[in-house]
Design a protein around this motif. Structure first.
Motif, PDB file in Angstrom:
ATOM      1  N   LEU A  32       0.930  -1.374  -0.036  1.00 14.96           N
ATOM      2  CA  LEU A  32      -0.083   0.016  -0.050  1.00 14.96           C
ATOM      3  C   LEU A  32       1.015   1.326   0.037  1.00 14.96           C
ATOM      4  O   LEU A  32       2.024   1.043   0.616  1.00 14.96           O
ATOM      5  N   PRO A  33       0.163   2.214  -0.687  1.00 12.39           N
ATOM      6  CA  PRO A  33       1.164   3.688  -0.651  1.00 12.39           C
ATOM      7  C   PRO A  33       1.297   4.274   0.853  1.00 12.39           C
ATOM      8  O   PRO A  33       0.479   4.215   1.710  1.00 12.39           O
ATOM      9  N   SER A  34       2.596   4.684   1.160  1.00 14.07           N
ATOM     10  CA  SER A  34       2.824   5.123   2.368  1.00 14.07           C
ATOM     11  C   SER A  34       2.796   4.284   3.425  1.00 14.07           C
ATOM     12  O   SER A  34       3.188   4.764   4.654  1.00 14.07           O
ATOM     13  N   VAL A  35       2.937   2.955   3.288  1.00 10.19           N
ATOM     14  CA  VAL A  35       3.108   1.977   4.419  1.00 10.19           C
ATOM     15  C   VAL A  35       4.342   1.206   4.226  1.00 10.19           C
ATOM     16  O   VAL A  35       4.530   0.275   3.369  1.00 10.19           O
ATOM     17  N   GLY A  36       5.225   1.162   5.251  1.00 11.58           N
ATOM     18  CA  GLY A  36       6.347   0.584   5.365  1.00 11.58           C
ATOM     19  C   GLY A  36       6.417  -0.751   6.270  1.00 11.58           C
ATOM     20  O   GLY A  36       5.056  -0.889   6.963  1.00 11.58           O
ATOM     21  N   ARG A  37       7.535  -1.415   6.400  1.00 16.23           N
ATOM     22  CA  ARG A  37       7.497  -2.374   7.328  1.00 16.23           C
ATOM     23  C   ARG A  37       7.013  -2.144   8.734  1.00 16.23           C
ATOM     24  O   ARG A  37       6.435  -2.869   9.229  1.00 16.23           O
ATOM     25  N   LYS A  38       7.453  -0.877   9.129  1.00 13.52           N
ATOM     26  CA  LYS A  38       7.089  -0.718  10.606  1.00 13.52           C
ATOM     27  C   LYS A  38       5.819  -0.469  10.722  1.00 13.52           C
ATOM     28  O   LYS A  38       5.122  -1.001  11.866  1.00 13.52           O
ATOM     29  N   THR A  39       4.940   0.303   9.879  1.00  7.50           N
ATOM     30  CA  THR A  39       3.676   0.457  10.090  1.00  7.50           C
ATOM     31  C   THR A  39       2.874  -0.764   9.915  1.00  7.50           C
ATOM     32  O   THR A  39       2.004  -1.030  10.812  1.00  7.50           O
ATOM     33  N   ALA A  40       3.123  -1.286   8.802  1.00  4.27           N
ATOM     34  CA  ALA A  40       2.704  -2.866   8.508  1.00  4.27           C
ATOM     35  C   ALA A  40       2.716  -3.771   9.929  1.00  4.27           C
ATOM     36  O   ALA A  40       1.484  -4.316  10.259  1.00  4.27           O
ATOM     37  N   ASN A  41       3.765  -3.976  10.558  1.00  2.42           N
ATOM     38  CA  ASN A  41       3.853  -4.634  11.489  1.00  2.42           C
ATOM     39  C   ASN A  41       3.019  -4.297  12.781  1.00  2.42           C
ATOM     40  O   ASN A  41       2.681  -4.924  13.657  1.00  2.42           O
ATOM     41  N   MET A  42       2.963  -2.751  13.026  1.00  2.00           N
ATOM     42  CA  MET A  42       2.393  -2.209  13.884  1.00  2.00           C
ATOM     43  C   MET A  42       0.666  -2.417  13.789  1.00  2.00           C
ATOM     44  O   MET A  42       0.141  -2.946  14.893  1.00  2.00           O
ATOM     45  N   VAL A  43       0.403  -2.410  12.620  1.00  2.00           N
ATOM     46  CA  VAL A  43      -1.018  -2.845  12.100  1.00  2.00           C
ATOM     47  C   VAL A  43      -1.413  -4.131  12.488  1.00  2.00           C
ATOM     48  O   VAL A  43      -2.445  -4.738  13.190  1.00  2.00           O
ATOM     49  N   LEU A  44      -0.409  -5.168  12.147  1.00  2.00           N
ATOM     50  CA  LEU A  44      -0.488  -6.540  12.367  1.00  2.00           C
ATOM     51  C   LEU A  44      -0.639  -6.966  13.813  1.00  2.00           C
ATOM     52  O   LEU A  44      -1.728  -7.730  14.386  1.00  2.00           O
TER      53      LEU A  44
END
Length: 232
Positions: free
Chosen positions: A125-137
């Motif tokens: 997704l645009p503007s979503v890096g690994r840090k944010t992705a793992n935070m959401v997960l």
């Protein structure tokens, strides 16, 4: 991008990690993510807004934002000028408005407006890096994950778990040291510790519960009274 490989931790290293977890839990018994949210979409957007600003500022604007635009389709169809007025307090509001609208439009186009629940789909997704992705997960989907921000990276390096500023090495090392069921809790505790005690400049070593376990316990303020004054 995939996590770096690390050596399997020794029994002594995993025991030390468990001691550190107990010490952090005692220091921060009410640990939680400091971004407010009630759905995966809200957390994903809040994390996007949190770049280069305080969580408190994000929390101050998201109630109005999500009341006005409750779903991804609403965010995607928003008038930029109207959204910008809501997002002024978080800084870089024009850029962040564009990012939120583009992110929401992509969710509508690719995922029927729902936030995907896999790392691969999130980082696409645009503007979503690994840090944010793992935070959401970890926090929105209760999926074991380690989200390495600057605080986690700094604490991991000072504890001797990973090289300085090596985000992927920190993620992999923490995963190896702790049981999967503890990953999200450990993650939140390390973030809090970095914010409140193990500061980037002048860490409060003399008031740090991890001092007996930390090889970097003399790099900051070692006087207990002066160190306590640095705690946040």
């Amino acid at each position: 991008m995939t996590p770096s490989t690390v050596d399997e931790p020794t029994i002594a290293e995993t025991r030390r990690a468990r001691r550190i977890l107990r010490l952090l839990t005692a220091r921060y018994p009410d640990s939680r993510l400091e971004l407010d949210f009630s759905s995966p979409l809200q957390l994903l957007v809040a994390a996007t807004l949190a770049a280069q600003t305080l969580d408190e500022r994000v929390n101050a604007v998201t109630p109005a934002l999500f009341e006005r635009y409750p779903a991804a389709a609403d965010l995607a169809a928003a008038d930029p000028a109207e959204m910008e007025q809501i997002l002024v307090p978080v800084g870089y509001y024009r850029k962040k408005t564009a990012s939120v609208i583009k992110l929401a439009a992509t969710l509508v186009e690719r995922h029927d407006g729902e936030v995907p629940a896999t790392l691969e789909e999130l980082v696409a997704l645009p503007s979503v890096g690994r840090k944010t992705a793992n935070m959401v997960l970890g926090n929105a989907f209760a999926t074991p994950a380690i989200s390495v921000d600057t605080h986690v990276s700094r604490v991991a390096e000072r504890l001797g778990w990973s090289p300085a500023k090596d985000v992927l090495a920190a993620e992999t090392a923490i995963q190896a040291l702790f049981e999967r069921k503890d990953w999200v809790t450990v993650n939140l505790l390390l973030i809090l510790h970095g914010r409140r005690t193990c500061h980037s400049q002048r860490p409060a070593c003399g008031a740090c519960p991890l001092s007996p376990e930390c090889p970097s316990n003399t790099i900051g303020e070692t006087d207990p009274e002066k160190a306590r004054a640095l705690l946040k």
